[in-house]
Scaffold this active site. Structure first.
Site, mmCIF file in Angstrom:
data_model
loop_
_atom_site.group_PDB
_atom_site.id
_atom_site.type_symbol
_atom_site.label_atom_id
_atom_site.label_comp_id
_atom_site.label_asym_id
_atom_site.label_seq_id
_atom_site.Cartn_x
_atom_site.Cartn_y
_atom_site.Cartn_z
ATOM 1 C CG HIS A 62 -1.839 -1.180 1.355
ATOM 2 N ND1 HIS A 62 -3.134 -0.905 1.901
ATOM 3 C CD2 HIS A 62 -2.099 -2.242 0.759
ATOM 4 C CE1 HIS A 62 -3.943 -2.196 1.811
ATOM 5 N NE2 HIS A 62 -3.411 -2.849 0.861
ATOM 6 C CD GLU A 64 -2.372 4.348 2.887
ATOM 7 O OE1 GLU A 64 -3.444 4.638 2.811
ATOM 8 O OE2 GLU A 64 -1.797 3.300 2.037
ATOM 9 C CB CYS A 92 -7.106 -0.127 5.085
ATOM 10 S SG CYS A 92 -5.404 -0.671 4.948
ATOM 11 C CB CYS A 95 -2.566 1.901 6.014
ATOM 12 S SG CYS A 95 -1.883 1.031 4.624
#
Length: 166
Positions: A62, A64, A92, A95
């Site tokens: 991801h 992040e 999410c 993260c």
């Protein structure tokens, strides 16, 4: 690092989010959901990231997490105290947990994520008073532009222009 050019106060949230949107466009170019992130410390970008799940075959890639890892490497420590993460989509749960555990000070995001967001939508890990660290959160920065990048990506995907995984 990319200095802000505007002193210690740094650039505005909109200027930093524009860098995150550029990262999101990079993700879309290689078939990943267009989410981008930049980590800012002392008025400069110390790390960038964009979704790489499809291109890397990595469910943890991801935007992040990539920005967090890169920032820790640049700073030389896992505690990212004083850092602000700008991300185009509400993080999410995975993260959000990483943001808490890495001690990022501030989260600024563009579009809310009513299906997976854990910074206010489905839950709120980053401001939970039961945890040992909480972040300052600013929501909805350049929300329309951030949302539009996602809408366009998924419209194109539904049009069949992207190969589906197994």
């Amino acid at each position: 690092m990319i200095p802000s050019g505007s002193g210690a106060a740094g650039a505005s949230d909109h200027q930093w989010m524009a860098y995150a949107l550029a990262e999101a466009r990079r993700a879309a170019r290689h078939g990943d959901v267009p989410v981008g992130a930049v980590m800012v410390l002392d008025g400069a970008i110390v790390a960038r990231g964009h979704n790489r799940r499809e291109i890397d075959g990595d469910p943890l890639a991801h935007a992040e997490l990539i920005a967090i890892r890169r920032a820790a490497a640049v700073i030389g420590h896992w505690r990212l105290i004083g850092c602000t993460l700008y991300v185009t989509l509400e993080p999410c749960a995975m993260c959000a947990g990483a943001l808490v555990n890495s001690r990022v000070s501030t989260l600024v995001y563009g579009a809310p994520d009513p299906k997976a967001g854990f910074c206010g939508s489905l839950g709120n890990l980053v401001e939970d008073p039961r945890l040992n660290h909480r972040l300052e959160v600013r929501r909805g920065i350049m929300q329309q532009a951030c949302s539009q990048a996602l809408v366009e990506f998924f419209a194109e995907l539904r049009g069949g222009s992207r190969k589906q995984g197994p």
